[in-house]
Design an enzyme around this catalytic site. Structure first.
Site, mmCIF file in Angstrom:
data_model
loop_
_atom_site.group_PDB
_atom_site.id
_atom_site.type_symbol
_atom_site.label_atom_id
_atom_site.label_comp_id
_atom_site.label_asym_id
_atom_site.label_seq_id
_atom_site.Cartn_x
_atom_site.Cartn_y
_atom_site.Cartn_z
ATOM 1 N N GLN A 1 -4.598 -1.208 9.691
ATOM 2 C CA GLN A 1 -4.472 -2.540 9.094
ATOM 3 C C GLN A 1 -5.060 -3.596 10.037
ATOM 4 O O GLN A 1 -4.721 -3.654 11.209
ATOM 5 C CB GLN A 1 -2.977 -2.827 8.817
ATOM 6 N N ASP B 1 -10.837 3.100 3.984
ATOM 7 C CA ASP B 1 -11.197 1.678 3.904
ATOM 8 C C ASP B 1 -12.718 1.506 3.790
ATOM 9 O O ASP B 1 -13.204 0.414 3.517
ATOM 10 C CB ASP B 1 -10.707 0.939 5.159
ATOM 11 N N LYS C 1 0.837 -1.209 0.000
ATOM 12 C CA LYS C 1 0.000 0.000 0.000
ATOM 13 C C LYS C 1 0.868 1.254 0.000
ATOM 14 O O LYS C 1 0.593 2.217 -0.719
ATOM 15 C CB LYS C 1 -0.934 -0.016 1.223
#
Ligand code: NDP
Length: 285
Positions: A97, A120, A53
């Site tokens: 994460q 997200d 990422k």
């Protein structure tokens, strides 16, 4: 039957190139989109996802920051870090994460992320807005699947899509988005009776289970389009999807590989969400 291999790696590259051009334009106007990724502990798969990422962000010109907390950090420390990033004007996207260590509650942590920076798409506000078809930052894997189908010229409207898996991250949101694209959607899960009966009805089959190669030739009808979300390590160390590719591909009209299918699209959509968030925060959208 010859099948179309849906090349997620190539399609994601196209998306990243488009984003790079857009980020350049924004930079010329003094806006540098910024993404912060928080990694708690050092779970090997998470380390590798986070590296991917950060690398992809830098490639398209997004400023990125990796914030590391130790495996034993207290939940309050993580919440404080999220709140600091909520206030940081250089950061437009915050990603925590997952999975988090067992002593932390992911729902409590996600709920603290400013919905405007929730790249997200996991906060209750964005989830709810997506559900009712309002503007929202949408979760990356589901939206990546929709984009993959569009760019591979596979129409969804009127098709019967069967989604195997009902997680909040993949199965549930992708079912909602596909239904909004006018598909007829069937959702299957671990308590579904006679899974193969349902999956054989699918014009488009989305497998998001996390069980290596569980979808076999017996689960599909000829001509099916297969989107394999699963990422599983087989006992011999090989990375495979939820679909037994060598058996299913010859029956399919189109299929995604693992790796190189949905995975690269997930990252590309994270970058797209970061650019969208930056523009909205600065009133440019
Ligand atoms: P979860 O474990 O959260 O959900 C799995 C789902 O599969 C559940 O809904 C579960 O049902 C269902 N399931 C489990 N066993 C069966 C079975 N035998 N038959 C039918 N359904 C079953 O996983 P995620 O959704 O987070 O991830 C799914 C897969 O996708 C994983 O391999 C993950 O690594 C991968 N993934 C890949 C991404 C990418 O970018 N490529 C991104 C995110 C995930 P129930 O609800 O009843 O328990």
């Amino acid at each position: 039957m010859s099948f179309q291999l849906i090349d997620g790696k190539e399609i994601a590259k196209q998306v990243r190139n488009e984003l790079k051009a857009e980020v350049n334009r924004l930079r010329e106007h003094g806006l540098v989109p910024g993404l912060a990724v928080i990694l708690v502990g050092n779970h090997p798969a998470s380390e590798s996802y986070v590296r991917g990422k950060i690398r992809a962000s830098e490639e398209v010109g997004i400023h990125s920051e990796l914030i590391r907390l130790s495996e034993t950090a207290r939940e309050e420390e993580l919440l404080a870090e999220v709140q600091r990033l909520n206030r940081d004007p250089n950061i437009h996207g915050i990603l925590v994460q997952l999975p988090l260590p067992a002593h932390m509650d992911p729902a409590r942590v996600i709920a603290v992320i400013d919905p405007a920076k929730d790249v997200d798409g996991f906060t209750p506000l964005n989830t709810g807005n997506m559900m009712i078809g309002q503007d929202a930052l949408k979760p990356c894997t589901p939206v990546g699947i929709i984009e993959l189908l569009k760019r591979a010229d596979i129409s969804v409207a009127g098709k019967h899509v069967v989604v195997v898996g009902r997680s909040n991250i993949v199965g549930k949101p992708v079912s909602i988005l596909l239904q909004q694209e006018n598909a007829t959607v069937t959702m299957c899960h671990s308590r579904t009776k006679d899974l193969a009966y349902h999956t054989r009805q699918a014009d488009i089959l989305v497998a998001a289970v996390g069980r290596a190669e569980m979808i076999t030739a017996d689960h599909v009808k000829e001509g099916v389009v297969v989107i394999d979300v699963g990422v599983n390590r087989r006992e011999d160390g090989k990375l495979v999807g939820d679909v037994r590719f060598d058996e299913v591909a010859p029956l399919a009209s189109a299929i995604t590989p693992v790796p190189g299918g949905v995975g690269p699209m997930t990252i590309a959509m994270l970058l797209a969400n970061t650019v969208t968030a930056a523009k909205r925060i600065h009133g440019l959208d």
